[in-house]
Design an enzyme around this catalytic site. Sequence first.
Site, short mmCIF file in Angstrom:
data_model
loop_
_atom_site.label_atom_id
_atom_site.label_comp_id
_atom_site.label_asym_id
_atom_site.label_seq_id
_atom_site.Cartn_x
_atom_site.Cartn_y
_atom_site.Cartn_z
N HIS A 268 22.14 -31.25 8.26
CA HIS A 268 23.14 -30.78 9.23
C HIS A 268 24.41 -30.38 8.48
CE1 HIS A 268 25.56 -30.61 12.88
NE2 HIS A 268 26.49 -31.29 12.21
N LYS B 50 -2.22 3.33 -11.16
CA LYS B 50 -1.97 4.76 -11.37
C LYS B 50 -0.49 5.12 -11.27
CE LYS B 50 -3.35 6.17 -6.68
NZ LYS B 50 -2.14 6.57 -6.00
N ALA C 272 6.08 5.89 12.17
CA ALA C 272 5.84 4.50 11.75
C ALA C 272 4.74 3.94 12.65
CB ALA C 272 7.13 3.70 11.87
N GLU D 3 7.64 3.85 21.66
CA GLU D 3 6.49 2.97 21.47
C GLU D 3 5.44 3.22 22.56
OE1 GLU D 3 5.26 0.59 19.25
OE2 GLU D 3 3.64 0.58 20.73
N GLY E 13 1.76 2.73 11.76
CA GLY E 13 0.79 1.85 11.12
C GLY E 13 0.37 2.35 9.74
C1 LIG Z 1 8.25 0.25 4.61
C2 LIG Z 1 7.38 -0.96 4.38
C3 LIG Z 1 7.96 -2.23 4.44
C4 LIG Z 1 7.16 -3.35 4.23
N1 LIG Z 1 7.76 -4.57 4.29
C5 LIG Z 1 7.01 -5.67 4.12
C6 LIG Z 1 7.61 -6.96 4.15
O1 LIG Z 1 8.81 -7.09 4.32
N2 LIG Z 1 6.81 -8.04 3.95
C7 LIG Z 1 5.46 -7.91 3.76
O2 LIG Z 1 4.78 -8.93 3.61
N3 LIG Z 1 4.87 -6.70 3.70
C8 LIG Z 1 5.62 -5.59 3.88
N4 LIG Z 1 5.02 -4.36 3.79
C9 LIG Z 1 3.57 -4.29 3.52
C10 LIG Z 1 3.29 -4.52 2.04
O3 LIG Z 1 3.99 -3.57 1.28
C11 LIG Z 1 1.80 -4.41 1.79
O4 LIG Z 1 1.11 -5.29 2.65
C12 LIG Z 1 1.46 -4.79 0.36
O5 LIG Z 1 2.12 -3.94 -0.56
C13 LIG Z 1 -0.06 -4.70 0.13
O6 LIG Z 1 -0.34 -5.05 -1.17
P1 LIG Z 1 -1.64 -4.49 -1.92
O7 LIG Z 1 -1.62 -5.12 -3.26
O8 LIG Z 1 -2.81 -4.66 -1.05
O9 LIG Z 1 -1.41 -2.92 -2.03
P2 LIG Z 1 -0.23 -2.01 -2.56
O10 LIG Z 1 1.04 -2.74 -2.66
O11 LIG Z 1 -0.26 -0.79 -1.72
O12 LIG Z 1 -0.68 -1.65 -4.04
C14 LIG Z 1 -1.80 -0.87 -4.30
C15 LIG Z 1 -1.65 -0.25 -5.66
O13 LIG Z 1 -2.87 0.33 -6.03
C16 LIG Z 1 -2.62 1.53 -6.75
N5 LIG Z 1 -3.83 2.35 -6.67
C17 LIG Z 1 -4.40 2.87 -5.56
N6 LIG Z 1 -5.54 3.51 -5.87
C18 LIG Z 1 -5.69 3.41 -7.20
C19 LIG Z 1 -6.68 3.86 -8.11
N7 LIG Z 1 -7.73 4.55 -7.71
N8 LIG Z 1 -6.51 3.57 -9.44
C20 LIG Z 1 -5.44 2.88 -9.85
N9 LIG Z 1 -4.47 2.41 -9.04
C21 LIG Z 1 -4.61 2.67 -7.72
C22 LIG Z 1 -1.42 2.12 -6.02
O14 LIG Z 1 -0.72 3.03 -6.84
C23 LIG Z 1 -0.60 0.86 -5.71
O15 LIG Z 1 0.33 0.59 -6.72
C24 LIG Z 1 5.79 -3.21 3.96
C25 LIG Z 1 5.21 -1.94 3.87
C26 LIG Z 1 6.00 -0.82 4.07
C27 LIG Z 1 5.37 0.53 3.96
#
Ligand SMILES: Cc1cc2nc3c(=O)[nH]c(=O)nc-3n(C[C@H](O)[C@H](O)[C@H](O)COP(=O)(O)OP(=O)(O)OC[C@H]3O[C@@H](n4cnc5c(N)ncnc54)[C@H](O)[C@@H]3O)c2cc1C
Length: 469
Positions: A442, A34, A268, A202, A270
Amino acid sequence: MEEKEILIIGGGPGGYVAAIRAAQLGGKVTLVEKEELGGTCLNWGCMPTKALLRGVELLETLAMSKDFGIQVGEVSVDFPRLLARKDRAVKTLVSGVAGLMKANGIEVVKGQAKFLSPQEIEVLDEQGGKVPYRARKIILATGSLSADLPVSGARGPNVIDSNGALQLTQVPESMVIIGAGPIGLEFGTIFAALGSRVTILEMMNQILPNEDPEVASALERSLRHFKIQTHTNCQVQEIREGSEGKRKVLARTEKGDVAWEAQQVLLAVGRKANFDGLELPQAGVRFHKKGIEVNEKMETNVPGIYAIGDVTGQILLAHFAMAQGTVAAENALGHEARLERRVVPRCVYTLPEVAAVGLTEKEAQEAGYKLKVGRFPFAGNGKATILGERTGMVKMVTDAQYGEILGVHIFGPHATDLIGEAVLAMRLEGTAADVGRAIHPHPTLTEPLMEAALDVTGEALHIPPPKRG
Ligand SMILES: Cc1cc2nc3c(=O)[nH]c(=O)nc-3n(C[C@H](O)[C@H](O)[C@H](O)COP(=O)(O)OP(=O)(O)OC[C@H]3O[C@@H](n4cnc5c(N)ncnc54)[C@H](O)[C@@H]3O)c2cc1C
């Protein structure tokens, strides 16, 4: 109604990796997204934050330049340019994913998907058009959203979440961050290094509550370099208006009720699984508060429907989502795959960084292991000394009987890159001797891992010998 073979909802790291894997296995794949391809990770998470951190790293390097005999003029931060570079990096990465979709023959549909029935999806496009699809296999990868803080004022002005933090156009003069997990600490480091007065609150009794206490307290000390104040055992009660347009955060602490004021408050606390608008009950998919229920094959309770990534509420990290995506795609294509979640690295992008894999010392003890633990400080490493980045250590937790590595905890320069070696060693059920006897290049930052492994039996080379007898 258009028939699809594999339909994936959500184009984040879970969804797009599942799409590529399914295409590799010969599936005809449709991916519905989306917003932007890449999801939270590329647009609002992993990548934009690291782009900002790269700027902060440069600042830190420049601050050391005098030591190296290099004169630079006055250093200042042009925040809009830093943001513009971050946006360019994100754009490059998002278009990279779009290129991969095209190259793999994956159809990308822009719109919001919802269930009509277990096999039927309706996609609402940006023009308000509704297109129904029927699919043989559906993979749900809708990710997560920032969790709310259930206190009064948490939705008030100048109270933002991580998305809001990435949209700030000015560095705030002061910031209170609620939550000292990876996201809070990462933003704390970024804004403090750019000049904000940062306070992190925290609720638990240590920052990074899930990590090894030794690592957490070493990190806490090093945050003082950025003048970041941390307060643990601190339960926020309310956010209200303070003086001069600031926000006031009131919290219950061991010392009684305390208040902090800041220009911005960043929540922040969770993330929560996102199934907003997906209409899961129409498909009969079972879910609970934490996420959609799946087994180790990523199957939900409904045959043909899988769920992966943050929406499963398991380990909310991009690399875990990708691993789940691979497993789901393989099962959807008739293969037999199970998720192995014994070895999943965790990274915290502070300066220096934290990275860990496997059990902490306490968890291993609680699991009944007899332990031998090795440690090695980066101060004993040649490369770290050359780089001027001697803070930190590697800690290796092993099973005393067989020497198997149960956990590795790194606090130090490039910890998040270094943890890869520990991941591989643990995946192969390696022992401390395997890592300690492996010839490491090294001078490199990889040597402290080898030395920590040698230290498990008191045989580290570049630290004074332990007292014997
Ligand atoms: C600030 C921040 C920093 C982070 N840093 C790290 C990091 O350094 N390393 C790490 O491993 N993880 C990190 N994360 C976590 C990581 O971003 C997530 O774990 C990861 O993006 C999860 O992937 P996903 O594919 O499950 O979901 P997402 O990446 O959230 O993707 C879900 C997608 O689904 C789409 N969507 C939702 N509902 C619908 C629908 N009904 N129809 C169509 N599309 C839809 C959304 O638009 C989105 O694009 C971070 C998160 C945040 C918030």
